[in-house]
Design an enzyme around this catalytic site. Sequence first.
Site, PDB file in Angstrom:
ATOM      1  N   HIS A 160     -13.123  17.001  18.629  1.00 46.98           N
ATOM      2  CA  HIS A 160     -13.796  18.107  17.920  1.00 46.98           C
ATOM      3  C   HIS A 160     -12.848  19.291  17.692  1.00 46.98           C
ATOM      4  O   HIS A 160     -13.290  20.424  17.589  1.00 46.98           O
ATOM      5  CB  HIS A 160     -15.040  18.589  18.672  1.00 46.98           C
ATOM      6  CG  HIS A 160     -15.942  17.484  19.109  1.00 46.98           C
ATOM      7  ND1 HIS A 160     -16.981  17.007  18.353  1.00 46.98           N
ATOM      8  CD2 HIS A 160     -15.932  16.735  20.235  1.00 46.98           C
ATOM      9  CE1 HIS A 160     -17.586  16.020  18.994  1.00 46.98           C
ATOM     10  NE2 HIS A 160     -16.965  15.817  20.134  1.00 46.98           N
ATOM     11  N   SER A 281       7.096  32.484   0.256  1.00 42.99           N
ATOM     12  CA  SER A 281       6.112  33.085  -0.626  1.00 42.99           C
ATOM     13  C   SER A 281       6.834  34.137  -1.460  1.00 42.99           C
ATOM     14  O   SER A 281       7.734  34.823  -0.980  1.00 42.99           O
ATOM     15  CB  SER A 281       5.015  33.730   0.201  1.00 42.99           C
ATOM     16  OG  SER A 281       4.376  34.750  -0.543  1.00 42.99           O
ATOM     17  N   LYS A 287       6.614  34.643   5.135  1.00 44.90           N
ATOM     18  CA  LYS A 287       5.991  33.322   5.114  1.00 44.90           C
ATOM     19  C   LYS A 287       6.974  32.164   5.062  1.00 44.90           C
ATOM     20  O   LYS A 287       7.994  32.216   4.404  1.00 44.90           O
ATOM     21  CB  LYS A 287       5.073  33.210   3.883  1.00 44.90           C
ATOM     22  CG  LYS A 287       3.899  34.158   3.952  1.00 44.90           C
ATOM     23  CD  LYS A 287       2.734  33.545   4.660  1.00 44.90           C
ATOM     24  CE  LYS A 287       2.071  32.563   3.714  1.00 44.90           C
ATOM     25  NZ  LYS A 287       0.858  32.021   4.292  1.00 44.90           N
ATOM     26  N   GLU A 294       1.460  19.623   3.028  1.00 40.35           N
ATOM     27  CA  GLU A 294       0.300  20.025   2.220  1.00 40.35           C
ATOM     28  C   GLU A 294       0.198  19.206   0.946  1.00 40.35           C
ATOM     29  O   GLU A 294      -0.879  18.782   0.531  1.00 40.35           O
ATOM     30  CB  GLU A 294       0.402  21.513   1.835  1.00 40.35           C
ATOM     31  CG  GLU A 294       0.134  22.470   2.974  1.00 40.35           C
ATOM     32  CD  GLU A 294       0.380  23.903   2.529  1.00 40.35           C
ATOM     33  OE1 GLU A 294      -0.450  24.444   1.784  1.00 40.35           O
ATOM     34  OE2 GLU A 294       1.426  24.478   2.900  1.00 40.35           O
ATOM     35  N   TYR A 321      -9.234 -12.726 -20.506  1.00 35.87           N
ATOM     36  CA  TYR A 321      -8.554 -11.460 -20.760  1.00 35.87           C
ATOM     37  C   TYR A 321      -9.378 -10.553 -21.672  1.00 35.87           C
ATOM     38  O   TYR A 321      -9.957 -10.998 -22.659  1.00 35.87           O
ATOM     39  CB  TYR A 321      -7.179 -11.696 -21.403  1.00 35.87           C
ATOM     40  CG  TYR A 321      -6.487 -10.393 -21.774  1.00 35.87           C
ATOM     41  CD1 TYR A 321      -5.731  -9.708 -20.838  1.00 35.87           C
ATOM     42  CD2 TYR A 321      -6.650  -9.817 -23.042  1.00 35.87           C
ATOM     43  CE1 TYR A 321      -5.127  -8.491 -21.156  1.00 35.87           C
ATOM     44  CE2 TYR A 321      -6.052  -8.600 -23.367  1.00 35.87           C
ATOM     45  CZ  TYR A 321      -5.289  -7.947 -22.413  1.00 35.87           C
ATOM     46  OH  TYR A 321      -4.700  -6.739 -22.720  1.00 35.87           O
ATOM     47  N   GLN A 326      -5.383  -3.459 -20.264  1.00 37.86           N
ATOM     48  CA  GLN A 326      -4.199  -2.675 -20.592  1.00 37.86           C
ATOM     49  C   GLN A 326      -4.201  -1.356 -19.812  1.00 37.86           C
ATOM     50  O   GLN A 326      -3.159  -0.762 -19.580  1.00 37.86           O
ATOM     51  CB  GLN A 326      -4.176  -2.412 -22.102  1.00 37.86           C
ATOM     52  CG  GLN A 326      -2.974  -1.644 -22.586  1.00 37.86           C
ATOM     53  CD  GLN A 326      -2.815  -1.773 -24.089  1.00 37.86           C
ATOM     54  OE1 GLN A 326      -2.493  -2.831 -24.602  1.00 37.86           O
ATOM     55  NE2 GLN A 326      -3.052  -0.688 -24.803  1.00 37.86           N
ATOM     56  N   LYS A 329      -2.184  -0.208 -16.069  1.00 42.07           N
ATOM     57  CA  LYS A 329      -0.794   0.113 -15.778  1.00 42.07           C
ATOM     58  C   LYS A 329      -0.563   1.534 -15.290  1.00 42.07           C
ATOM     59  O   LYS A 329       0.115   1.754 -14.284  1.00 42.07           O
ATOM     60  CB  LYS A 329       0.069  -0.167 -17.006  1.00 42.07           C
ATOM     61  CG  LYS A 329       0.175  -1.649 -17.228  1.00 42.07           C
ATOM     62  CD  LYS A 329       0.709  -2.013 -18.578  1.00 42.07           C
ATOM     63  CE  LYS A 329       0.311  -3.428 -18.912  1.00 42.07           C
ATOM     64  NZ  LYS A 329      -1.142  -3.591 -19.112  1.00 42.07           N
TER      65      LYS A 329
HETATM   66  N1  ARG Z   1      -0.506  -4.705 -23.914  1.00 44.20           N
HETATM   67  C1  ARG Z   1      -1.408  -5.698 -23.442  1.00 44.20           C
HETATM   68  C2  ARG Z   1      -1.860  -5.381 -22.016  1.00 44.20           C
HETATM   69  O1  ARG Z   1      -1.252  -4.564 -21.424  1.00 44.20           O
HETATM   70  C3  ARG Z   1      -0.741  -7.040 -23.458  1.00 44.20           C
HETATM   71  C4  ARG Z   1      -1.695  -8.163 -23.608  1.00 44.20           C
HETATM   72  C5  ARG Z   1      -2.314  -8.114 -24.959  1.00 44.20           C
HETATM   73  N2  ARG Z   1      -3.071  -9.277 -25.228  1.00 44.20           N
HETATM   74  C6  ARG Z   1      -3.919  -9.338 -26.266  1.00 44.20           C
HETATM   75  N3  ARG Z   1      -4.554 -10.431 -26.445  1.00 44.20           N
HETATM   76  N4  ARG Z   1      -4.110  -8.317 -27.063  1.00 44.20           N
HETATM   77  O2  ARG Z   1      -2.803  -5.925 -21.511  1.00 44.20           O
END
Ligand code: ARG
Length: 467
Positions: A160, A281, A287, A294, A321, A326, A329
């Site tokens: 605590h 500071s 400071k 932090e 897919y 996309q 990333k």
């Molecule tokens: N730039 C796309 C991604 O990052 C690559 C794959 C695209 N595939 C498609 N069927 N449009 O996912």
Amino acid sequence: MSQATNQSWGGRFSEPTDAFVARFTASVSFDQRLAGQDIQGSIAHATMLARVGVLSDEERDSIIDGLTEIQGEIERGEFEWSVPLEDVHMNIEARLTQKIGITGKKLHTGRSRNDQVATDIRLFMRDAIDSIDAELMRLREGMIGLAEREADTIMPGFTHLQTAQPVTFGHHLLAWQEMLARDHERLLDTRKRVNVMPLGAAALAGTTYPIDRHVTAELLGFSRPAENSLDAVSDRDFAIEFASFSSILLMHLSRMSEELVLWTSAQFDFIDLPDRFCTGSSIMPQKKNPDVPELVRGKTGRVYGHLMSLLTLMKSQPLAYNKDNQEDKEPLFDTVDTVLDCLKAFADMVPAIEPKKESMFEAARRGFSTATDLADYLVRRGVAFRDAHEIVGQSVAFGLKEKKDLSEMTLEELQQFSDTIEADVFEVLTLEGSVAARNHIGGTAPDQVRAAASRALEALKAHREAP
Ligand code: ARG
């Protein structure tokens, strides 16, 4: 070609892509970071295609030479990335065709951008995991080293955030290192599922060419080809797993950061951080702010955010897919960068922590931290624990009134509350006696801390030497 339809798939289209749509759907601004992995994957793919007779050896060599030159152009910053070419894959393929002609167009045989991008990300993740592994190792090693040096340093342990019982600073540091050891295990476990190869799944159903996926997997260092083509191109659960490892790691680093921030304050005054990890500071000359911890604490938020992004990105996606993916990333890249930076900051900073031993000791002495030891002493002499608790409670109340810690009271003062107390009580009321008495595996006794530190170092060494 800004107004033209993309050559790679323009065949069935009757009007050019809307300029906004081209920009909106393009990923090249961020996925160019995958160029190295994309080229690595393409070289392996071409090598395999030649091995099974789909490409001639001359075609393979021409493709590999072209890709190697492109790699050089990218590294030297000479490569011209084009938004109309959409993504890293089509930018590199177009450049290859520009360089080597029609053979460049054969590279994509038996492959789709769907299995290509899934492969690129997994290669990227594997590299990232290996860098993080090395940095975690460095941090843990430094932490264990500091714990060993501070095995005898006494500080208050808290519950605590109130002084509870004395512990050693080394023991506290080894608690941190246990958190990191579990994070490390999670990272290495994630790597097993990252290191599986989507290539060969093609768009979603596999390909009609006589490909040998084991060859490609071996060339790229994957443990095996992915079992199911639909799953291979679509799921990003490995990225979610990595973000969840990262979130737990950052959660741990944020807890350590919080303690470092508290400890450097004048109110605690437990440690000093070298000036190179702090800033001043612009208005208050006195400071010295613990900016590094932090900031690590603050960066935890964005990593949690990325975990939520990726979970939500994947939610309810039908097989296989979808363009949604996309969006995996940027959160992934930022997670990797943030984790690596935070680990580097900690690995540099932790061994440089300067404990203020006297101040820690004083704090432990002030907070009646050996009250439990007094109760245990009474119990050993036959007093029931609840009664012992009451006796010690009265002694603490007396100490508060007289401004004396338990070890500073005279024997007579202590005996007011129980005549079971004798002169040997002072052995357990000292901080050194208190920590030394917790002498079992997992306990805070200095000898146990030294033993735990050497076990931890052994475990790290075994990991480093593992194949
Ligand atoms: N730039 C796309 C991604 O990052 C690559 C794959 C695209 N595939 C498609 N069927 N449009 O996912």
